[in-house]
Every structure is written in structure tokens, then in C-alpha cells.
Design a protein around this motif. Sequence first.
Motif, mmCIF file in Angstrom:
data_model
loop_
_atom_site.group_PDB
_atom_site.id
_atom_site.type_symbol
_atom_site.label_atom_id
_atom_site.label_comp_id
_atom_site.label_asym_id
_atom_site.label_seq_id
_atom_site.Cartn_x
_atom_site.Cartn_y
_atom_site.Cartn_z
ATOM 1 N N LEU A 133 0.963 -1.155 0.009
ATOM 2 C CA LEU A 133 -0.157 0.054 -0.213
ATOM 3 C C LEU A 133 0.758 1.169 0.115
ATOM 4 N N TYR A 134 0.196 2.319 -0.002
ATOM 5 C CA TYR A 134 0.917 3.677 -0.243
ATOM 6 C C TYR A 134 0.374 4.675 1.048
ATOM 7 N N ALA A 135 1.306 5.030 1.731
ATOM 8 C CA ALA A 135 1.290 6.133 3.005
ATOM 9 C C ALA A 135 0.817 7.557 2.269
ATOM 10 N N PRO A 136 -0.056 8.236 2.728
ATOM 11 C CA PRO A 136 -0.468 9.438 2.237
ATOM 12 C C PRO A 136 0.674 10.410 2.011
ATOM 13 N N GLU A 194 -5.989 16.412 -3.742
ATOM 14 C CA GLU A 194 -7.298 16.851 -2.952
ATOM 15 C C GLU A 194 -7.989 15.917 -2.158
ATOM 16 N N LYS A 195 -8.255 14.769 -2.942
ATOM 17 C CA LYS A 195 -9.088 13.731 -2.295
ATOM 18 C C LYS A 195 -8.202 12.899 -1.361
ATOM 19 N N ILE A 196 -6.899 12.565 -1.623
ATOM 20 C CA ILE A 196 -6.021 12.073 -0.857
ATOM 21 C C ILE A 196 -5.861 12.765 0.503
ATOM 22 N N LYS A 197 -5.782 14.328 0.393
ATOM 23 C CA LYS A 197 -5.622 15.048 1.684
ATOM 24 C C LYS A 197 -6.938 14.874 2.290
ATOM 25 N N SER A 198 -8.339 14.809 1.793
ATOM 26 C CA SER A 198 -9.445 14.862 2.294
ATOM 27 C C SER A 198 -9.578 13.430 3.119
ATOM 28 N N ILE A 199 -8.829 12.423 2.632
ATOM 29 C CA ILE A 199 -8.943 11.001 3.052
ATOM 30 C C ILE A 199 -8.223 11.022 4.551
ATOM 31 N N GLU A 214 11.227 4.077 1.982
ATOM 32 C CA GLU A 214 11.691 5.338 2.456
ATOM 33 C C GLU A 214 11.203 5.455 3.926
ATOM 34 N N PHE A 215 11.971 5.863 5.086
ATOM 35 C CA PHE A 215 11.490 6.154 6.265
ATOM 36 C C PHE A 215 10.061 7.070 6.219
ATOM 37 N N VAL A 216 9.177 6.722 7.097
ATOM 38 C CA VAL A 216 8.146 7.662 7.267
ATOM 39 C C VAL A 216 8.026 8.135 8.681
ATOM 40 N N ASN A 217 8.116 9.418 8.787
ATOM 41 C CA ASN A 217 8.149 10.012 10.027
ATOM 42 C C ASN A 217 7.173 9.569 11.243
ATOM 43 N N GLU A 218 7.549 9.319 12.392
ATOM 44 C CA GLU A 218 6.578 8.838 13.514
ATOM 45 C C GLU A 218 5.570 9.777 13.614
ATOM 46 N N ARG A 219 5.287 10.647 13.357
ATOM 47 C CA ARG A 219 4.196 11.319 13.585
ATOM 48 C C ARG A 219 3.112 11.262 12.659
ATOM 49 N N SER A 220 3.276 10.324 11.646
ATOM 50 C CA SER A 220 2.445 10.202 10.466
ATOM 51 C C SER A 220 1.441 9.109 11.250
ATOM 52 N N ILE A 221 0.096 9.070 10.578
ATOM 53 C CA ILE A 221 -0.766 8.056 10.944
ATOM 54 C C ILE A 221 -0.457 6.725 10.345
ATOM 55 N N THR A 222 0.373 6.446 9.379
ATOM 56 C CA THR A 222 0.605 5.229 8.683
ATOM 57 C C THR A 222 2.227 5.238 8.974
ATOM 58 N N ALA A 223 2.844 5.559 10.251
ATOM 59 C CA ALA A 223 3.940 5.145 10.355
ATOM 60 C C ALA A 223 4.332 3.561 11.173
ATOM 61 N N PRO A 224 5.213 3.026 10.544
ATOM 62 C CA PRO A 224 5.356 1.737 10.773
ATOM 63 C C PRO A 224 5.328 1.217 11.928
ATOM 64 N N LEU A 228 -5.548 3.438 3.718
ATOM 65 C CA LEU A 228 -4.505 2.972 2.909
ATOM 66 C C LEU A 228 -5.093 2.401 1.458
ATOM 67 N N LEU A 229 -6.208 1.747 1.684
ATOM 68 C CA LEU A 229 -7.032 1.186 0.435
ATOM 69 C C LEU A 229 -7.666 2.280 -0.507
ATOM 70 N N LYS A 230 -8.124 3.000 0.231
ATOM 71 C CA LYS A 230 -8.697 4.279 -0.413
ATOM 72 C C LYS A 230 -7.692 5.015 -1.340
ATOM 73 N N VAL A 231 -6.458 5.353 -0.475
ATOM 74 C CA VAL A 231 -5.505 5.938 -1.246
ATOM 75 C C VAL A 231 -5.169 5.217 -2.669
ATOM 76 N N LYS A 232 -4.721 3.755 -2.213
ATOM 77 C CA LYS A 232 -4.072 3.181 -3.445
ATOM 78 C C LYS A 232 -5.190 2.999 -4.562
ATOM 79 N N ASN A 233 -6.480 3.041 -4.241
ATOM 80 C CA ASN A 233 -7.545 2.769 -5.400
ATOM 81 C C ASN A 233 -7.817 3.981 -5.945
ATOM 82 N N LEU A 234 -7.188 5.390 -5.433
ATOM 83 C CA LEU A 234 -7.059 6.728 -6.248
ATOM 84 C C LEU A 234 -5.912 6.454 -7.324
#
Length: 218
Positions: free
Chosen positions: A26-29, A47-52, A131-141, A110-116
Amino acid sequence: MRKLLLIMMVAAANTLLAQDIFQQKLYAPDLVLKYREEASLSADQVEKIKSIYNGELAAYNSKKWDLDAMMVKLEQLISVSKVDSKAAMAQLEKSLVLEAEIKKMKLDMLLKVKNLLTPAQQEKLDVHKDEFVNERSITAPLSDNQRVSLRVKPGKDPDAKPLYVIIDGDEKRMTGELPADLDPNTIASMEVLKGTTATDKYGKQGKNGVIIINLKKK
């Protein structure tokens, strides 16, 4: 107590497996929006990804804070010399239920983002998957995994920091600071050395303790 520890170990293993699958497939926003131009995203997609993302953020943070509090309570319950197994098990069950809710929320987003994204856009983003995703992220590992943590309590001397030894295959890097770009998903194991054990192996550099971090084989 043994049953409790076994359940916690299994839950932690399942958490890491799910996170690996999320990151691989999948793909982190954060990642998508960062490389929007390279992936040729349209303004509408952005805009749709930001909204999600923004639509899930408040609910995610609320549940995450509740889970943090639950894990603090569980740590308190199992830290005493004689553990109330029934209370500890009940607390673990509550935290696992909430953790499952958080994972469902994450997967849905994540599914909604990928389907876009088009197949061509996904292919361009795939090169940045590790690539490392910052821990503040909702999708952080590891952002919602409360059973994997590294805490270093400062002593009386704020400058007395431990030595970090990062081992990556045949390469060994020693540093006085934990690298900010270290991806938790790449960690295979950690070992803490203290006292004479640390100084015997690392000399004066290990006088404040040593934290050895072994990275996974690539």
C-alpha cells in the motif's frame, strides 16, 4: 504470567507482519503527497488524498491516545513483584481490541488511497517504498505498536549519553545519538550493555552504557 507474555509476543509478531504487508503493498499518504509531481498526480487526486487523510486523523489520534494509556496501565500491572494475572490479561484484551480497531481504520484509509492511484503512478511510487516515514504520521510503521520501544532515561549528568552501535551486515557504525532516520522496520534485534560489560567491549566509549542495534539482512 507465562501465558500473558506469550500472548504479548504473538501479538507483537502479528503487528510487525501486518505493518510489513501494509508498507509493501500500500501507499502512505505522506509518501504519495511528497512525490506527487514525480508520480504525476492530478490536482483532484491530491485533494481527495488530503481529504481522506484529514478525515481519519482526529479519530485515529483519539484511539491512539487511548491505546497509549492502556499500555501504560498494563506496564504498571506487570511491573509489580506479584502480578494479578486476571487483571493483566483483562487489560491486554482491552488493548488488543482497540489496536485491532486502529489497524482496520489504517487499512481502510490506505486502500482508499491506493484505489485513487493508477498502475503507472503506483509503479513510480514503488521506488520510494523503503523510505522512512516520520513517526508522527498516521501510517508510521511502528506508530501504533506499543510493545516495541526503546527508552533511555537520562541520569544526573545530561551529557552522559549511551553509545549506539548500529550493525548492518559487515558494517558497524558507532554514534552518540540515535539516528533520526533509523527505520524501526529494519531492526532485527537490540542488546543493552552496562557497567564493566560495556567498558570491557568498547572501552571509555561504553562508560555510559552501550545499545547495540542489529539491522535485518538486505
